[in-house]
Motif scaffolding. Structure first.
Motif, PDB file in Angstrom:
ATOM      1  N   UNK A  16      27.708   8.475  25.374  1.00 38.99           N
ATOM      2  CA  UNK A  16      26.502   8.338  26.202  1.00 38.99           C
ATOM      3  C   UNK A  16      26.328   6.925  26.730  1.00 38.99           C
ATOM      4  N   UNK A  17      25.635   6.831  27.871  1.00 43.98           N
ATOM      5  CA  UNK A  17      25.562   5.571  28.609  1.00 43.98           C
ATOM      6  C   UNK A  17      24.439   4.647  28.158  1.00 43.98           C
ATOM      7  N   UNK A  18      23.591   5.086  27.257  1.00 41.84           N
ATOM      8  CA  UNK A  18      22.463   4.251  26.838  1.00 41.84           C
ATOM      9  C   UNK A  18      22.956   2.969  26.175  1.00 41.84           C
ATOM     10  N   UNK A  19      22.335   1.856  26.571  1.00 41.91           N
ATOM     11  CA  UNK A  19      22.600   0.591  25.909  1.00 41.91           C
ATOM     12  C   UNK A  19      23.865  -0.128  26.323  1.00 41.91           C
ATOM     13  N   UNK A  20      24.507   0.338  27.375  1.00 39.61           N
ATOM     14  CA  UNK A  20      25.713  -0.357  27.829  1.00 39.61           C
ATOM     15  C   UNK A  20      25.849  -0.249  29.343  1.00 39.61           C
ATOM     16  N   UNK A  21      26.727  -1.071  29.885  1.00 43.88           N
ATOM     17  CA  UNK A  21      26.984  -1.040  31.324  1.00 43.88           C
ATOM     18  C   UNK A  21      27.802   0.192  31.695  1.00 43.88           C
ATOM     19  N   UNK A  22      27.597   0.657  32.923  1.00 41.49           N
ATOM     20  CA  UNK A  22      28.395   1.755  33.457  1.00 41.49           C
ATOM     21  C   UNK A  22      29.697   1.182  34.010  1.00 41.49           C
ATOM     22  N   UNK A  23      30.802   1.695  33.493  1.00 43.97           N
ATOM     23  CA  UNK A  23      32.130   1.236  33.918  1.00 43.97           C
ATOM     24  C   UNK A  23      32.508   1.962  35.205  1.00 43.97           C
ATOM     25  N   UNK A  24      32.741   1.199  36.270  1.00 42.35           N
ATOM     26  CA  UNK A  24      33.002   1.787  37.584  1.00 42.35           C
ATOM     27  C   UNK A  24      34.374   1.386  38.097  1.00 42.35           C
ATOM     28  N   UNK A  25      34.963   2.290  38.896  1.00 40.87           N
ATOM     29  CA  UNK A  25      36.231   2.016  39.563  1.00 40.87           C
ATOM     30  C   UNK A  25      36.103   2.392  41.031  1.00 40.87           C
ATOM     31  N   UNK A  26      36.701   1.586  41.910  1.00 39.96           N
ATOM     32  CA  UNK A  26      36.658   1.815  43.351  1.00 39.96           C
ATOM     33  C   UNK A  26      38.015   2.351  43.794  1.00 39.96           C
ATOM     34  N   UNK A  27      38.019   3.487  44.468  1.00 40.22           N
ATOM     35  CA  UNK A  27      39.255   4.080  44.976  1.00 40.22           C
ATOM     36  C   UNK A  27      39.279   3.917  46.494  1.00 40.22           C
ATOM     37  N   UNK A  28      40.203   3.114  46.972  1.00 39.94           N
ATOM     38  CA  UNK A  28      40.295   2.789  48.391  1.00 39.94           C
ATOM     39  C   UNK A  28      39.899   1.347  48.626  1.00 39.94           C
ATOM     40  N   UNK A  29      40.848   0.524  49.018  1.00 42.69           N
ATOM     41  CA  UNK A  29      40.604  -0.907  49.178  1.00 42.69           C
ATOM     42  C   UNK A  29      40.406  -1.296  50.635  1.00 42.69           C
ATOM     43  N   UNK A  30      39.962  -0.354  51.450  1.00 44.71           N
ATOM     44  CA  UNK A  30      39.709  -0.643  52.852  1.00 44.71           C
ATOM     45  C   UNK A  30      38.325  -1.200  53.087  1.00 44.71           C
TER      46      UNK A  30
END
Length: 395
Positions: A16-30
């Protein structure tokens, strides 16, 4: 080596996401990934909400330079490898439309939520296939979910007008106009993938006007029927370069919709005439409070008109505002706006617009489903519109 497709447990959902940062990834470097998605994620990182852990692109040089410039720790050229190794909570997809379905499904199977650029996928069949991979279809109501970038819905202006319309403060909505009249020259269509059903997904109705049509639906609610026309007036393309449509809504309101890439004086506009006022939004690619105007009917009191004009603190429409709301939904384990049925409605209207234009019929909401040729291809195989197979010429 196992992958999310062959071994679903290889990328099981994170805790669960409580108490921590959301880990994100970006697909597409344009441009859209660098210029819109990453800045929004970076802003929320400053506020302690997110961290960008990776970026993915098939061009190794492009993704490596992006990661170096943005301070992203991991660069990948393989999406499934990134999902396996980084296990992000959120994947933002900034690639061409034909890649959206496969990339969204891969991310959902890895347990990640998805935020995908418009148009979400090329067809209703693709959209339904994506929904089949979301949490509820797998027995988990808390996600993950796939949502679409419809940033024009978000911000103080849209929020204020949506509330006025929902409360019928200005009376019943009666007549509406939705206009995306932009200009694209021949050089724009010289890019090989543009103007083709298989690679761009559609013409200005799908690729340009979808934002304003989605906003109109967000403000007025469900549509019931559409009658449309489409044409190729200038450009040598498979898709249309202009379309017009008449749309009836369930609440009885009627609208005209115009999508064009032939208009040197570019504008995006929505106008809604209600019983007691006209509300109008005029902008190009984004809007703030100043882009909205409310004109009361003569019998409306000054006090009431002033209340309608009070939009509150200015929060412009943006990727950032939508992402803020998405993060709240993720932490609550709730379906976000612009996903599921709510995200599908504009794609269904666009599909119906094409079917109506190419068959010269009125198309009703809910009519296009499995077995209908427009369910799996926006051109529906219509003569003069479906791609023509090119014969190979021997040397």
């Amino acid at each position: 080596m196992s992958t999310p497709a062959t071994n679903p447990g290889a990328c099981r959902p994170l805790a669960p996401l409580a108490g921590r940062r959301i880990r994100a990834a970006v697909v597409g470097a344009g441009a859209i990934g660098r210029g819109s998605h990453f800045p929004a994620l970076a802003r929320l990182a400053e506020e302690g909400e997110t961290e960008v852990v990776a970026a993915v692109d098939i061009d190794a040089n492009s993704v490596e330079s992006f990661c170096t410039e943005a301070g992203i720790p991991h660069a990948y050229t393989d999406l499934e490898q990134m999902l396996r190794e980084q296990r992000p909570d959120l994947v933002t997809i900034c690639t061409p439309p034909t890649l959206h379905r496969a990339q969204t499904v891969a991310a959902l199977r890895a347990g990640a939520w998805v935020w995908c650029e418009k148009p979400p996928v090329p067809t209703l069949a693709d959209f339904d296939a994506v929904e089949d991979e979301e949490g509820p279809a797998k027995g988990t109501s808390s996600g993950p979910y796939a949502s679409i970038v419809f940033q024009h819905r978000f911000g103080s202006g849209t929020r204020h007008v949506r509330r006025l319309l929902a409360e019928r403060a200005m009376g019943r909505p009666l007549v509406a106009h939705c206009q995306t009249t932009w200009y694209r020259d021949t050089a724009y269509y010289a890019v090989p993938w543009r103007g083709r059903w298989a690679t761009e997904g559609g013409g200005p109705a799908m690729g340009h006007g979808i934002h304003q049509m989605d906003l109109l639906l967000d403000l007025l609610g469900p549509w019931s029927e559409v009658k449309a026309m489409a044409g190729r007036l200038v450009h040598d393309v498979e898709t249309e370069d202009v379309s017009t449509a008449l749309v009836r809504f369930e609440n009885g309101a009627m609208a005209t919709v115009v999508n064009s890439v032939l208009s040197p004086d570019e504008v995006s506009r929505i106008r809604i005439d209600c019983e007691r006022a006209t509300v109008e939004l005029t902008h190009l690619y984004g809007h703030s409070n100043d882009n909205w105007r409310i004109t009361p009917a003569p019998d409306v009191s000054g006090e009431e008109a002033a209340a309608w004009q009070n939009f509150g603190p200015d929060v412009p429409s943006s990727h950032l505002e939508q992402l803020r709301e998405l993060v709240v939904s993720m932490r609550a384990g709730e379906r976000p706006r612009a996903s599921g049925t709510d995200g599908r409605t504009s794609l269904e209207l666009i599909t119906a617009l094409y079917k109506s234009a190419f068959t010269d019929t009125t198309v009703r909401a809910g009519e296009i489903g499995p077995g209908d040729p427009y369910y799996t291809a926006l051109h529906g195989g219509a003569p003069g519109w479906a791609p023509v197979a090119r014969e190979e010429v021997s040397a």
